[in-house]
Design a protein around this motif. Structure first.
Motif, PDB file in Angstrom:
ATOM      1  N   GLU A  59       4.462  62.333  28.853  1.00 55.81           N
ATOM      2  CA  GLU A  59       5.068  61.720  29.938  1.00 55.81           C
ATOM      3  C   GLU A  59       6.066  60.451  29.506  1.00 55.81           C
ATOM      4  O   GLU A  59       5.422  59.495  28.824  1.00 55.81           O
ATOM      5  N   ILE A  60       7.389  60.252  29.956  1.00 55.38           N
ATOM      6  CA  ILE A  60       8.146  59.380  29.637  1.00 55.38           C
ATOM      7  C   ILE A  60       8.343  58.611  30.797  1.00 55.38           C
ATOM      8  O   ILE A  60       8.875  58.868  31.828  1.00 55.38           O
ATOM      9  N   VAL A  61       8.285  57.019  30.832  1.00 53.04           N
ATOM     10  CA  VAL A  61       8.786  56.251  31.728  1.00 53.04           C
ATOM     11  C   VAL A  61       9.783  55.243  31.456  1.00 53.04           C
ATOM     12  O   VAL A  61       9.718  54.719  30.413  1.00 53.04           O
ATOM     13  N   LEU A  62      10.800  55.265  32.199  1.00 55.71           N
ATOM     14  CA  LEU A  62      11.845  54.423  31.817  1.00 55.71           C
ATOM     15  C   LEU A  62      11.660  53.114  32.373  1.00 55.71           C
ATOM     16  O   LEU A  62      11.746  52.838  33.609  1.00 55.71           O
ATOM     17  N   GLY A  63      11.652  51.931  31.966  1.00 54.56           N
ATOM     18  CA  GLY A  63      11.559  50.371  32.605  1.00 54.56           C
ATOM     19  C   GLY A  63      13.077  50.115  32.941  1.00 54.56           C
ATOM     20  O   GLY A  63      13.150  49.951  34.252  1.00 54.56           O
ATOM     21  N   GLU A  64      13.889  50.212  32.047  1.00 55.91           N
ATOM     22  CA  GLU A  64      15.278  49.808  32.170  1.00 55.91           C
ATOM     23  C   GLU A  64      16.002  50.169  31.017  1.00 55.91           C
ATOM     24  O   GLU A  64      15.620  50.409  30.169  1.00 55.91           O
ATOM     25  N   CYS A  65      17.410  50.295  31.388  1.00 54.13           N
ATOM     26  CA  CYS A  65      18.399  50.525  30.115  1.00 54.13           C
ATOM     27  C   CYS A  65      19.413  49.532  30.276  1.00 54.13           C
ATOM     28  O   CYS A  65      20.005  49.157  31.133  1.00 54.13           O
ATOM     29  N   ARG A  66      19.897  48.820  29.247  1.00 55.30           N
ATOM     30  CA  ARG A  66      21.164  47.774  28.888  1.00 55.30           C
ATOM     31  C   ARG A  66      21.775  48.244  28.192  1.00 55.30           C
ATOM     32  O   ARG A  66      21.743  49.024  27.211  1.00 55.30           O
ATOM     33  N   TYR A  67      23.233  47.812  28.279  1.00 54.30           N
ATOM     34  CA  TYR A  67      24.310  47.981  27.526  1.00 54.30           C
ATOM     35  C   TYR A  67      25.206  46.889  27.458  1.00 54.30           C
ATOM     36  O   TYR A  67      25.384  45.830  28.212  1.00 54.30           O
ATOM     37  N   PRO A  68      26.340  46.786  26.356  1.00 54.79           N
ATOM     38  CA  PRO A  68      27.216  45.816  26.460  1.00 54.79           C
ATOM     39  C   PRO A  68      28.079  45.812  27.684  1.00 54.79           C
ATOM     40  O   PRO A  68      28.470  47.119  27.932  1.00 54.79           O
ATOM     41  N   GLU A  69      28.467  44.990  28.337  1.00 56.63           N
ATOM     42  CA  GLU A  69      29.249  45.088  29.536  1.00 56.63           C
ATOM     43  C   GLU A  69      30.719  45.644  29.199  1.00 56.63           C
ATOM     44  O   GLU A  69      31.114  46.599  29.840  1.00 56.63           O
ATOM     45  N   ASP A  70      31.266  45.408  27.893  1.00 57.41           N
ATOM     46  CA  ASP A  70      32.724  45.922  27.540  1.00 57.41           C
ATOM     47  C   ASP A  70      32.861  47.282  27.040  1.00 57.41           C
ATOM     48  O   ASP A  70      33.590  47.781  26.665  1.00 57.41           O
ATOM     49  N   ASP A  71      31.497  47.848  26.890  1.00 59.54           N
ATOM     50  CA  ASP A  71      31.217  49.242  26.275  1.00 59.54           C
ATOM     51  C   ASP A  71      30.029  50.090  26.895  1.00 59.54           C
ATOM     52  O   ASP A  71      29.076  50.034  26.234  1.00 59.54           O
ATOM     53  N   PRO A  72      30.223  50.685  28.140  1.00 58.48           N
ATOM     54  CA  PRO A  72      29.060  51.073  28.941  1.00 58.48           C
ATOM     55  C   PRO A  72      28.684  52.421  27.922  1.00 58.48           C
ATOM     56  O   PRO A  72      27.324  52.894  28.238  1.00 58.48           O
ATOM     57  N   ALA A  73      29.603  53.095  27.175  1.00 55.56           N
ATOM     58  CA  ALA A  73      28.928  54.241  26.290  1.00 55.56           C
ATOM     59  C   ALA A  73      28.404  53.713  25.123  1.00 55.56           C
ATOM     60  O   ALA A  73      28.267  54.534  24.177  1.00 55.56           O
ATOM     61  N   GLY A  74      28.463  52.457  24.784  1.00 51.87           N
ATOM     62  CA  GLY A  74      28.241  52.055  23.622  1.00 51.87           C
ATOM     63  C   GLY A  74      26.720  51.911  23.216  1.00 51.87           C
ATOM     64  O   GLY A  74      25.800  52.573  23.492  1.00 51.87           O
ATOM     65  N   ASN A  75      26.232  50.726  22.571  1.00 54.27           N
ATOM     66  CA  ASN A  75      24.855  50.497  22.056  1.00 54.27           C
ATOM     67  C   ASN A  75      23.883  50.275  23.103  1.00 54.27           C
ATOM     68  O   ASN A  75      23.507  49.339  23.437  1.00 54.27           O
ATOM     69  N   ALA A  76      23.528  51.238  23.718  1.00 53.70           N
ATOM     70  CA  ALA A  76      22.541  51.257  24.902  1.00 53.70           C
ATOM     71  C   ALA A  76      21.014  50.989  24.290  1.00 53.70           C
ATOM     72  O   ALA A  76      20.876  51.283  23.129  1.00 53.70           O
ATOM     73  N   TYR A  77      20.349  50.248  24.832  1.00 52.32           N
ATOM     74  CA  TYR A  77      18.965  50.164  24.536  1.00 52.32           C
ATOM     75  C   TYR A  77      18.052  50.185  26.019  1.00 52.32           C
ATOM     76  O   TYR A  77      18.459  49.753  26.925  1.00 52.32           O
ATOM     77  N   ALA A  78      17.203  50.847  25.449  1.00 50.44           N
ATOM     78  CA  ALA A  78      15.926  51.303  26.683  1.00 50.44           C
ATOM     79  C   ALA A  78      14.631  50.898  26.467  1.00 50.44           C
ATOM     80  O   ALA A  78      14.004  51.133  25.470  1.00 50.44           O
ATOM     81  N   PHE A  79      13.843  50.437  27.532  1.00 50.20           N
ATOM     82  CA  PHE A  79      12.402  50.201  27.526  1.00 50.20           C
ATOM     83  C   PHE A  79      11.691  51.401  28.114  1.00 50.20           C
ATOM     84  O   PHE A  79      11.766  51.810  29.139  1.00 50.20           O
TER      85      PHE A  79
END
Length: 121
Positions: A59-79
């Protein structure tokens, strides 16, 4: 599962440095990819923040996902918190980084899970 306390400190320091250097935005969810190594199946999963999904016997639970403001498709990181079915102790709990999936990976004998990107709507 965290490999070592030093890795956790390095990730926090890296995240703090990244926040100082660029503006980070919290997405509404994330797109994850799962691999079942036994059956050789790959599935993409879209989760909203706070939601969970089953992938095989985990089971996978997503806490949150963040990304650089100027690059929404870029370097995402998720808890993420990942548990095996029927087991309370997570096999993984922490930040996964899309651009560096090997930095803090899920260490599981059957499944691999990694972050592709954040969702913004």
């Amino acid at each position: 599962m965290m490999r070592a306390p030093l890795l956790a400190l390095a990730l926090m320091a890296s995240a703090a440095t990244a926040q100082q250097e660029e503006t980070v935005v919290t997405g509404t969810g994330a797109v994850l990819r799962g691999l079942d190594k036994l059956n050789a199946t790959v599935d993409d999963m879209t989760l909203q923040a706070g939601d969970s999904t089953a992938f095989g016997r985990i089971e996978i639970v997503l806490g949150e996902c963040r990304y650089p403001e100027d690059d929404p498709a870029g370097n995402a990181y998720a808890f993420l918190t990942i548990r095996e079915a029927g087991v309370a102790q997570p096999v993984f709990r922490g930040w996964m980084i899309a651009a560096s999936p090997a930095l803090n990976p899920l260490d599981h004998q059957r499944y691999d899970v990694w972050v592709l990107r954040c969702t913004t709507s």
